[in-house]
Design an enzyme around this catalytic site. Structure first.
Site, PDB file in Angstrom:
ATOM      1  N   ASP A  97       0.756  -1.119  -0.069  1.00 50.18           N
ATOM      2  CA  ASP A  97      -0.074  -0.054   0.062  1.00 50.18           C
ATOM      3  C   ASP A  97       0.865   1.390   0.100  1.00 50.18           C
ATOM      4  O   ASP A  97       0.389   2.364   0.433  1.00 50.18           O
ATOM      5  CB  ASP A  97      -1.049   0.134   1.131  1.00 50.18           C
ATOM      6  CG  ASP A  97      -0.174  -0.160   2.443  1.00 50.18           C
ATOM      7  OD1 ASP A  97       1.036  -0.278   2.542  1.00 50.18           O
ATOM      8  OD2 ASP A  97      -0.802  -0.776   3.429  1.00 50.18           O
ATOM      9  N   GLU A 119      -0.902  -8.974  -1.436  1.00 49.23           N
ATOM     10  CA  GLU A 119      -1.436  -8.257  -0.135  1.00 49.23           C
ATOM     11  C   GLU A 119      -2.707  -7.328  -0.178  1.00 49.23           C
ATOM     12  O   GLU A 119      -2.647  -6.244   0.264  1.00 49.23           O
ATOM     13  CB  GLU A 119      -0.531  -7.618   0.773  1.00 49.23           C
ATOM     14  CG  GLU A 119      -0.610  -7.130   2.299  1.00 49.23           C
ATOM     15  CD  GLU A 119       0.079  -6.619   2.871  1.00 49.23           C
ATOM     16  OE1 GLU A 119       0.524  -5.337   2.640  1.00 49.23           O
ATOM     17  OE2 GLU A 119       1.073  -7.253   3.952  1.00 49.23           O
ATOM     18  N   GLU A 133      -1.708   5.371   3.273  1.00 49.97           N
ATOM     19  CA  GLU A 133      -1.759   3.915   2.882  1.00 49.97           C
ATOM     20  C   GLU A 133      -3.169   3.543   2.402  1.00 49.97           C
ATOM     21  O   GLU A 133      -3.257   2.686   1.401  1.00 49.97           O
ATOM     22  CB  GLU A 133      -1.116   3.104   3.899  1.00 49.97           C
ATOM     23  CG  GLU A 133       0.267   3.058   3.911  1.00 49.97           C
ATOM     24  CD  GLU A 133       0.886   4.384   4.671  1.00 49.97           C
ATOM     25  OE1 GLU A 133      -0.174   4.930   5.255  1.00 49.97           O
ATOM     26  OE2 GLU A 133       2.003   4.587   4.689  1.00 49.97           O
ATOM     27  N   HIS A 205       6.997   4.812  12.866  1.00 49.01           N
ATOM     28  CA  HIS A 205       7.153   5.367  11.416  1.00 49.01           C
ATOM     29  C   HIS A 205       6.020   5.997  10.612  1.00 49.01           C
ATOM     30  O   HIS A 205       6.115   6.683   9.769  1.00 49.01           O
ATOM     31  CB  HIS A 205       7.983   4.583  10.517  1.00 49.01           C
ATOM     32  CG  HIS A 205       7.256   3.484   9.896  1.00 49.01           C
ATOM     33  ND1 HIS A 205       6.003   3.724   8.815  1.00 49.01           N
ATOM     34  CD2 HIS A 205       6.802   2.288  10.006  1.00 49.01           C
ATOM     35  CE1 HIS A 205       5.692   2.652   8.399  1.00 49.01           C
ATOM     36  NE2 HIS A 205       6.025   1.808   9.238  1.00 49.01           N
ATOM     37  N   ARG A 207       3.066   8.078   9.071  1.00 50.81           N
ATOM     38  CA  ARG A 207       2.813   9.791   8.790  1.00 50.81           C
ATOM     39  C   ARG A 207       1.647  10.164   9.777  1.00 50.81           C
ATOM     40  O   ARG A 207       1.820  11.211  10.263  1.00 50.81           O
ATOM     41  CB  ARG A 207       2.568   9.843   7.400  1.00 50.81           C
ATOM     42  CG  ARG A 207       3.880  10.001   6.567  1.00 50.81           C
ATOM     43  CD  ARG A 207       3.433  10.022   5.057  1.00 50.81           C
ATOM     44  NE  ARG A 207       4.556   9.416   4.170  1.00 50.81           N
ATOM     45  CZ  ARG A 207       5.456  10.436   3.926  1.00 50.81           C
ATOM     46  NH1 ARG A 207       5.221  11.765   3.910  1.00 50.81           N
ATOM     47  NH2 ARG A 207       6.516  10.024   3.045  1.00 50.81           N
ATOM     48  N   HIS A 238      13.380   4.624  12.690  1.00 49.61           N
ATOM     49  CA  HIS A 238      13.311   4.965  11.037  1.00 49.61           C
ATOM     50  C   HIS A 238      13.962   6.255  10.648  1.00 49.61           C
ATOM     51  O   HIS A 238      13.904   7.152  11.326  1.00 49.61           O
ATOM     52  CB  HIS A 238      11.628   4.699  11.056  1.00 49.61           C
ATOM     53  CG  HIS A 238      11.345   4.841   9.256  1.00 49.61           C
ATOM     54  ND1 HIS A 238      11.363   5.893   8.337  1.00 49.61           N
ATOM     55  CD2 HIS A 238      10.563   3.747   8.691  1.00 49.61           C
ATOM     56  CE1 HIS A 238      11.133   5.399   7.414  1.00 49.61           C
ATOM     57  NE2 HIS A 238      10.479   4.403   7.436  1.00 49.61           N
TER      58      HIS A 238
HETATM   59  C1  UD1 Z   1       6.908   4.356   3.425  1.00 49.85           C
HETATM   60  C2  UD1 Z   1       5.609   4.020   3.021  1.00 49.85           C
HETATM   61  C3  UD1 Z   1       4.770   3.468   4.206  1.00 49.85           C
HETATM   62  C4  UD1 Z   1       5.447   2.070   4.837  1.00 49.85           C
HETATM   63  C5  UD1 Z   1       6.947   2.527   4.765  1.00 49.85           C
HETATM   64  C6  UD1 Z   1       8.037   1.392   5.598  1.00 49.85           C
HETATM   65  C7  UD1 Z   1       4.419   5.706   1.584  1.00 49.85           C
HETATM   66  C8  UD1 Z   1       4.020   6.979   1.517  1.00 49.85           C
HETATM   67  N1  UD1 Z   1       5.019   5.248   2.710  1.00 49.85           N
HETATM   68  O1  UD1 Z   1       7.025   5.257   4.524  1.00 49.85           O
HETATM   69  O2  UD1 Z   1       3.450   2.928   3.617  1.00 49.85           O
HETATM   70  O3  UD1 Z   1       4.929   1.700   5.899  1.00 49.85           O
HETATM   71  O4  UD1 Z   1       7.567   3.055   3.819  1.00 49.85           O
HETATM   72  O5  UD1 Z   1       9.083   1.671   5.976  1.00 49.85           O
HETATM   73  O6  UD1 Z   1       4.556   4.910   0.769  1.00 49.85           O
HETATM   74  N2  UD1 Z   1      14.624   7.396   4.377  1.00 49.85           N
HETATM   75  C9  UD1 Z   1      16.038   7.284   4.126  1.00 49.85           C
HETATM   76  N3  UD1 Z   1      16.484   5.794   3.701  1.00 49.85           N
HETATM   77  C10 UD1 Z   1      15.708   4.951   3.544  1.00 49.85           C
HETATM   78  C11 UD1 Z   1      14.347   5.259   3.558  1.00 49.85           C
HETATM   79  C12 UD1 Z   1      13.661   6.198   4.007  1.00 49.85           C
HETATM   80  O7  UD1 Z   1      16.808   8.135   4.437  1.00 49.85           O
HETATM   81  O8  UD1 Z   1      16.273   3.883   3.262  1.00 49.85           O
HETATM   82  C13 UD1 Z   1      13.919   8.745   4.888  1.00 49.85           C
HETATM   83  C14 UD1 Z   1      14.188   9.624   3.462  1.00 49.85           C
HETATM   84  O9  UD1 Z   1      14.474  11.147   4.155  1.00 49.85           O
HETATM   85  C15 UD1 Z   1      12.667   9.698   3.078  1.00 49.85           C
HETATM   86  C16 UD1 Z   1      12.047   9.382   4.024  1.00 49.85           C
HETATM   87  O10 UD1 Z   1      12.563   8.539   5.053  1.00 49.85           O
HETATM   88  O11 UD1 Z   1      12.285  10.643   2.008  1.00 49.85           O
HETATM   89  C17 UD1 Z   1      10.460   8.948   3.825  1.00 49.85           C
HETATM   90  O12 UD1 Z   1      10.471   7.767   3.110  1.00 49.85           O
HETATM   91  P1  UD1 Z   1       9.008   7.383   2.428  1.00 49.85           P
HETATM   92  O13 UD1 Z   1       9.208   6.030   1.651  1.00 49.85           O
HETATM   93  O14 UD1 Z   1       8.342   8.560   1.590  1.00 49.85           O
HETATM   94  O15 UD1 Z   1       7.907   7.148   3.626  1.00 49.85           O
HETATM   95  P2  UD1 Z   1       8.114   6.340   4.956  1.00 49.85           P
HETATM   96  O16 UD1 Z   1       7.832   6.966   6.165  1.00 49.85           O
HETATM   97  O17 UD1 Z   1       9.367   5.444   4.804  1.00 49.85           O
HETATM   98  N1  UDP Z   2      12.177  -4.489  10.056  1.00 53.55           N
HETATM   99  C1  UDP Z   2      13.432  -4.797   9.675  1.00 53.55           C
HETATM  100  N2  UDP Z   2      14.347  -3.641  10.553  1.00 53.55           N
HETATM  101  C2  UDP Z   2      13.870  -2.851  11.013  1.00 53.55           C
HETATM  102  C3  UDP Z   2      12.571  -2.963  11.613  1.00 53.55           C
HETATM  103  C4  UDP Z   2      11.820  -3.563  10.813  1.00 53.55           C
HETATM  104  O1  UDP Z   2      13.910  -5.474   8.756  1.00 53.55           O
HETATM  105  O2  UDP Z   2      14.939  -2.383  11.952  1.00 53.55           O
HETATM  106  C5  UDP Z   2      11.119  -5.507   9.111  1.00 53.55           C
HETATM  107  C6  UDP Z   2      10.169  -6.164   9.819  1.00 53.55           C
HETATM  108  O3  UDP Z   2      10.390  -7.427  10.202  1.00 53.55           O
HETATM  109  C7  UDP Z   2       9.038  -6.308   8.890  1.00 53.55           C
HETATM  110  C8  UDP Z   2       9.293  -4.891   8.067  1.00 53.55           C
HETATM  111  O4  UDP Z   2      10.358  -4.423   8.331  1.00 53.55           O
HETATM  112  O5  UDP Z   2       8.940  -7.290   8.207  1.00 53.55           O
HETATM  113  C9  UDP Z   2       8.379  -3.958   8.347  1.00 53.55           C
HETATM  114  O6  UDP Z   2       8.549  -2.762   7.720  1.00 53.55           O
HETATM  115  P1  UDP Z   2       7.963  -1.492   8.307  1.00 53.55           P
HETATM  116  O7  UDP Z   2       7.731  -1.489   9.730  1.00 53.55           O
HETATM  117  O8  UDP Z   2       9.088  -0.452   7.691  1.00 53.55           O
HETATM  118  O9  UDP Z   2       6.746  -1.013   7.277  1.00 53.55           O
HETATM  119  P2  UDP Z   2       5.280  -1.391   7.324  1.00 53.55           P
HETATM  120  O10 UDP Z   2       5.271  -2.990   7.736  1.00 53.55           O
HETATM  121  O11 UDP Z   2       4.565  -0.532   8.543  1.00 53.55           O
HETATM  122  O12 UDP Z   2       4.721  -0.954   6.115  1.00 53.55           O
END
Ligand code: UD1
Ligand code: UDP
Length: 366
Positions: A97, A119, A133, A205, A207, A238
């Site tokens: 999502d 999913e 999401e 994490h 939003r 995160h």
């Molecule tokens: C995203 C997804 C969320 C999912 C989550 C899993 C959207 C809108 N959000 O949220 O559904 O649950 O991923 O973790 O699709 N960043 C880094 N390094 C990384 C990853 C992220 O620095 O490897 C930082 C960056 O500043 C980036 C910010 O996190 O811009 C946000 O990343 P983004 O994918 O937009 O949103 P998440 O909060 O990670």
């Molecule tokens: N996870 C990981 N390292 C971490 C935290 C989570 O590998 O430090 C894994 C966890 O086992 C799960 C997935 O990341 O499978 C969940 O991701 P996240 O919480 O970022 O996203 P969401 O599931 O909420 O979309």
């Protein structure tokens, strides 16, 4: 003739849940598997892909620091045009999502390429929770040709929205495939922890929690840490700046809250196995922890994963300071209450989700 299946991953959880599908498809003689990393996440995506030994064939390297949803969406859509024109896949698979899923689904729709949604059918029926999401998966669901629903409940959600029964297959969640593949290995957390102390594992994490709700969560965790010096808290933070900066402000100097970078998947599974209690707003963790017999307090008001809540092994506590403190303290103090939640059930899958998805595609092409 081989059929080209383009498997798309953008973020950490998509990679974890798509990896079993990619690995299973690669064993199929009729399938030419191509992996597209939008790299909506960078480091966290790379961590997972390297653990599962998957190398993307195409990498859009889209992530920017603190990216906004609109810009991310626009950039992804533009890049997808080129990818689809060049690749001409027979089928595209997306998972979950995220913004990646919604935009890739839309781009495929415009290019008339059928999409399999892994999913599918998770719903809270509240567009603001989780944000964005719920909207992403509703849109992806409208556009998909195959709906791989993890549970009967998610199938029912799709039927309620008018999706044809013949287009839905209940597969179980592939997160359990990945978990069982990984949990069987000899795993190390790789962080020095006091073996005499109980471990509370924390992740956050979402939003919709940014700002005051997340600060409430931090306040509650701080109170719990102060009330329980004999318990250690491990919190892989995160990298989203809206989370990271606040977490470091709250816990930078707290003796029994250990902050660390996001853990690689295998060490994180090791941490879940070692944990006494998990406090998290993660979707994936809500699915994994019950299978490992670990209670989860979910830092959200609503969940699209009601099965474990209904079975009493996961509890919603939102961002409510008192609820978080009271429920966590109860589980730390009351062995009976703890055992009721630590029963080890797996409502989300049996480890054969990927197999079922591959069967559907094999039959389609046959
Ligand atoms: C995203 C997804 C969320 C999912 C989550 C899993 C959207 C809108 N959000 O949220 O559904 O649950 O991923 O973790 O699709 N960043 C880094 N390094 C990384 C990853 C992220 O620095 O490897 C930082 C960056 O500043 C980036 C910010 O996190 O811009 C946000 O990343 P983004 O994918 O937009 O949103 P998440 O909060 O990670
Ligand atoms: N996870 C990981 N390292 C971490 C935290 C989570 O590998 O430090 C894994 C966890 O086992 C799960 C997935 O990341 O499978 C969940 O991701 P996240 O919480 O970022 O996203 P969401 O599931 O909420 O979309």
């Amino acid at each position: 003739m081989k059929r080209k299946i383009l498997c798309v991953v953008g973020t950490r959880p998509e990679a974890i849940k798509m990896a079993p599908v990619i690995l299973a498809l690669k064993k199929e003689p009729w399938a030419q598997v191509r992996v597209l990393a939008t790299a909506q996440h960078r480091h966290m995506l790379d961590q997972v892909l390297s653990f599962f030994d998957i190398e993307p064939d195409i990498d859009l390297d889209i992530m920017r620091p603190n990216q906004a949803l609109t810009t991310l969406t626009a950039r992804l859509l533009l890049d997808m045009d080129d990818v689809l024109l060049e690749e001409k896949p027979d089928v595209v698979l997306v998972q979950g999502d995220t913004t990646t899923v919604m935009t890739v689904g839309l781009a495929c729709f415009y290019h008339r390429i059928p999409v399999g949604h892994v999913e599918a059918g998770l719903r809270t029926w509240d567009m603001q929770n989780p944000f964005p999401e719920e909207a992403n998966r509703v849109i992806a669901g409208k556009l998909a040709r195959w709906h791989f629903a993890p549970t009967e409940g998610s199938r029912q959600n799709l039927l309620r929205e008018g999706v044809l029964d013949t287009e839905i297959v209940v597969t179980g969640n592939t997160v359990i495939d990945a978990l069982l593949m990984t949990a069987a290995k000899d795993l190390e957390i790789g962080i020095d922890l006091d073996t005499d102390k109980r471990l509370v594992l924390v992740t956050s994490h979402r939003r919709e929690n940014f700002g005051e709700p997340f600060r409430n969560i931090c306040r509650a965790l701080l109170t719990l840490a102060e009330q329980n010096p004999d318990v250690q808290f491990l919190y892989p933070v995160h990298p989203n700046p809206n989370v990271k900066d606040v977490a470091h402000e709250f816990f930078g100097t707290c003796a029994n809250v250990r902050l660390c970078e996001p853990l690689d998947y295998a060490p994180f599974v090791a941490a879940m196995k070692r944990a006494y209690l998990i406090i998290s707003d993660s979707g994936g963790v809500q699915e994994e922890a019950p299978a490992l017999g670990k209670p989860v307090l979910v830092l959200r008001d609503e969940t699209e994963r009601p099965e474990a809540v209904e079975q009493g092994v996961v509890k919603l506590v939102g961002s409510n300071y008192e609820l978080i403190v009271n429920e966590a303290q109860r589980l730390l103090d009351n062995g009976g209450a703890y055992r009721e939640m630590a029963r080890g059930i797996s409502p989300y899958g049996d480890g054969h989700g990927a197999e079922r998805i591959v069967n559907v595609l094999r039959e389609y092409f046959a």
